[in-house]
Design an enzyme around this catalytic site. Structure first.
Site, PDB file in Angstrom:
ATOM      1  N   PHE A  10      31.387   6.222  47.065  1.00 18.92           N
ATOM      2  CA  PHE A  10      30.941   7.336  47.900  1.00 18.92           C
ATOM      3  C   PHE A  10      31.446   8.675  47.369  1.00 18.92           C
ATOM      4  O   PHE A  10      32.611   8.802  46.972  1.00 18.92           O
ATOM      5  CB  PHE A  10      31.486   7.192  49.330  1.00 18.92           C
ATOM      6  N   ASP A  11      30.586   9.667  47.421  1.00 19.52           N
ATOM      7  CA  ASP A  11      31.033  11.049  47.324  1.00 19.52           C
ATOM      8  C   ASP A  11      31.765  11.360  48.633  1.00 19.52           C
ATOM      9  O   ASP A  11      31.623  10.630  49.620  1.00 19.52           O
ATOM     10  CB  ASP A  11      29.824  11.965  47.142  1.00 19.52           C
ATOM     11  N   LEU A  12      32.515  12.448  48.671  1.00 19.05           N
ATOM     12  CA  LEU A  12      33.241  12.807  49.896  1.00 19.05           C
ATOM     13  C   LEU A  12      32.505  13.884  50.702  1.00 19.05           C
ATOM     14  O   LEU A  12      31.942  13.608  51.756  1.00 19.05           O
ATOM     15  CB  LEU A  12      34.651  13.296  49.557  1.00 19.05           C
TER      16      LEU A  12
END
Length: 217
Positions: A10-12
């Site tokens: 995941f990106d944040l």
């Protein structure tokens, strides 16, 4: 035969946590401080969300990049907790993925300490086995280095992973690393923006990811 999906990356910002207001406000303050002669609307700032700060500020004021980054980070951290918001359903979906024994990682263009600050604020930190920040790689997304590092640490192969993000850098990084990719429709730039980069999936909610991995497997 297609491998089972075992790993979610995941990106944040704009994916797991809503930092849009924090980022826009920080850019507004920074640009007003260093480029007071120019006027930047919220819409002008949207393209700055996603790329590394070095890239953005080098295009705006190449002789003052380090000063601008330092100012940006100081303001951002000091206002972090008051401006970061949660996305509906993200915590529940991530917890469910963790409880179903999926390997979970964060790969972001933020510094590691700031990533952890956001994860801890929203209670997500306990679900991620691996967190990769900008200060842990030589090249930021869309370079695949961060994803490849996360996969190696998790003991996963690209074809059993999905990279989830809200920006072209996330989608291209996943494609460059050989993973499947998923865009999030709640990204501030809109689902139409993400769709042009042809992610394998487009999530309306993070709960959709649960259904995807269950179906794929």
């Amino acid at each position: 035969m297609t491998k089972k999906i075992t790993t979610l990356l995941f990106d944040l910002d704009g994916t797991l946590i809503n930092t849009n207001e924090l980022i826009i406000t920080t850019f507004q303050k920074t640009l007003a401080e260093f480029l007071p002669e120019k006027s930047f609307s919220r819409e002008d700032i949207l393209p700055f969300i996603g790329p590394p700060l070095t890239e953005t500020f080098a295009n705006l004021a190449p002789l003052r990049v380090e000063e601008m980054i330092a100012y940006y980070r100081e303001f951002n951290i000091s206002h972090h907790d008051e401006l970061v918001l949660e996305y509906d359903g993200v915590y529940e979906a991530v917890r469910a993925l963790y409880e179903e024994d999926y390997k979970l990682a964060v790969v972001s263009t933020k510094m590691y300490d700031v990533i952890m600050k956001g994860l801890k604020l929203t209670g997500l930190d306990k679900y991620f086995q691996v967190v990769i920040g900008l200060d842990q790689v030589k090249a930021a997304k869309p370079d695949p280095e961060g994803i490849e590092m996360a996969l190696a640490l998790l003991g996963s192969e690209p074809d059993e992973a999905i990279m989830v993000g809200d920006n072209l850098h996330d989608i291209f990084a996943g494609k460059n690393a050989g993973t499947k990719t998923a865009g999030v429709s709640w990204c501030i730039k809109g689902p139409e923006y993400l769709s042009q980069f042809e992610p394998d999936y487009m999530l309306k909610t993070m709960g959709d990811l649960l259904e995807i991995v269950r179906t794929e497997n």
